[in-house]
Write an enzyme that holds these catalytic residues in place. Sequence first.
Site, PDB file in Angstrom:
ATOM      1  CB  SER A 279     -23.851 -23.139 -11.446  1.00  0.00           C
ATOM      2  OG  SER A 279     -24.116 -24.378 -10.887  1.00  0.00           O
TER       3      SER A 279
ATOM      4  CD  GLU B 261     -56.294  30.593 -33.885  1.00  0.00           C
ATOM      5  OE1 GLU B 261     -57.120  31.379 -33.515  1.00  0.00           O
ATOM      6  OE2 GLU B 261     -56.429  29.376 -33.820  1.00  0.00           O
TER       7      GLU B 261
END
Length: 793
Positions: free
Chosen positions: A363, A88
Amino acid sequence: MIRLRAITTMVRRRRVALVVLAILATALIAMRLWPRPPLSQSVPVSTAVYDQHGRLLRLTTATDQRYRLWVPLDQVSPTLIDAVLLHEDAWFRRHPGFNPISLTRGAWSTYVSRDARIGGSTITMQLARLHWRLDTRNARGKLVQILRAVQLEACYSKDDILEAYLNLAPYGGNIEGVAAASLIYFRKPVAQLTLSEALALAVLPQAPSRRGKLSARDDAGATYLGAGLEAARARLYKRWREERGSDPAQDALLQLPLRLRSPQELPFKAPHLVDRVLAERSWHPLAGPDLDTTLDARLQRLLEERVRNHLQRERDRGLRNATAMLVDTRDMGVRALVGSADYFDPGIDGQVNGSAGKRSPGSTLKPFIYALALDQGVLHPATVLRDVPTAFGPYTPENFDGRFLGPVTATDALVRSRNIPAVGVAAQLTQPSFYEFLRRAGISDLASKDHYGLALVLGGGEVTMEELARLYAMLGNDGRMRSLRWRVNDPQEMGTALLSPEAAFITRDMLRQNPRPDAGAFTTTGMPPVYWKTGTSWGFRDAWSAGLVGPYALIVWLGNFDGSSNPALIGVEAAAPLFFDIVDGLQAAGVNLAEPPRQWPLNLKRVQICRASGDLPNAYCPQRGETWFIPGKSPIRISRVHRAVAIDRASGRVACGPFDPQTMRTEVFEFWPSDLARVFAQAGIPRRRPPPGSDCAEAQSWLGSPPQITSPYRATRYTLRLSHPEQVELDLAATVDADVSRLYWFVDDSYIGNAEPGATLSWNPERAGHFRLLVVDDHGRQDEREIDVALVQ
């Protein structure tokens, strides 16, 4: 003179130039040092959610619907940085934001020779375009871009600019930044990129829509680099070799096809847990990109597979939905969470997280009743409880199977989930009561204590799976209640002690004796101990199985989110098989299920007891055993069931009076209370009942038990209506010892009548007020109860 003036003028000009340069330098330094927000501040980011081993669970989009993760420059692969600069902007570290030579070359090629369209933009200029969203397709836009680039160079360092560019550069579709691109395309952090992968990402931002296209290259549908991207990468690698020399190994690797994944292939694992942690985090657009959970993706996959397979087997019984949670009790991290059977099935409301919903626990709370009773000295594991028809005030509980077993040990009552013994134990709890214990344990949204009464014992309240997991984890953590941890950085708590380590240990030992439902067809050799309990809610709406295995608390629920019932929703039949299927899967997968270190030694002893009564054995107890005993807490009583009766050798009848070994012998009989004796008779269970006459005054009556009033109810107010006073007729009843033949009833010391054991006596109050009822058996033992009778119109 002229020469002197020229020299003077030159000196003055130099001074002015130096002053101007100094002013400019000062301005630049001030601009650089002036506090300003970082370039990342205005950028919304995605969130990457990981399991505890760094495996990606989900990558979300940012608020602008883009995949973007901001990563510091020092966490970016140096190879990628070098590749980007080479491709770049080779002069990035030297130019002031723009490169005149590159701009001139680009303008000549684009507008004069028209050989190729070249932008000539530096990395700083590209960042300016991305940051301020500039239109640079015309000369005016290009000029603005250059000025903005100079502004960036003046305000930020080169590293700041390079970091911002790498995090904002486009990488195809809605993917921005090297971190998101690396995670999506290669499923790895950007710091771990290879040279081949780094080169591919380096060339992609210049034309992501063209070079980033993926194409299928094999029969399996795997995707690889598109032709344009492949060619650009090859050109960049050629330049790389020119600068750094040839590497045969890298040359070979660059010849291989590079596999890319697409955003559609991103994982979407543990959706309910990820939804939960995303919703709970302190969310704002600039929140941190990474969220590390305590989940283990391997265990999550195991639970999901077991739930799916179980429901496929049970589909014919109408079972379509289930929830499961696995918690590591050592650090309270949630290792797996299946919030529903299928997140994407709207027919079961699959996106609802069932672990957070309030459900009746059935339970599954009973172990904590017995644990409290152990701590409060109400019982020990071998204490014999009464499983007989019993009324607790106006509340008359029943067992799930509708039957009564008579005397049962506390361990058997818990393992076999008998309701009446559990309610009887809960009625004796104080400081804290069972309701107060649940409040201290953090059970949310409980109504008032009076709203539930003793029905809370049998699932009258509601809990979430998360709350139930904390309760069972408490049993594994020696009675200390700690919070669940969903994220790795959640603090680990010492917790609050709600039970003693001794009570937690004994409760686990009691639960360990609960056989697995397939015990007859499955060998448990080599299996770790499992401490577990089932639960079934009223109306068959919820089936539970909860327990501990190794260091883990495992909770399983089956039912329907809309609360609809199904007769198949029974804990031991629907949930327990899935529970043990998961346990077996954990062991088969090689998960370490060794018991975690726990507090030891404890204040515990093994004591001998009489099996029939659960009390300390007297001289006549024929069968004895051992049980755990907490010194200073566990109840100490001498067994009174087996008693010696003197029998005349000649007649075979009970002999009263002083014992004469020449004419008498002793035989041992069982003196059971009347309510238990009635259950034995109804069940056809033979008992060696005492013979007639064994209640003579000399027959050791001191060993007997006093009567216990069962009606009228305790803490109950009765009403006397003026219009129908005859309707207030109270039944007086009491349970008595086996040596009792007659009961005598008194009201406020006034005799009102007598009755045989097991029979009731009717009494009509003549007025309203407070009364004291007294019952005395024919051995002088007694019980009393106070009641209130109100007067109403």
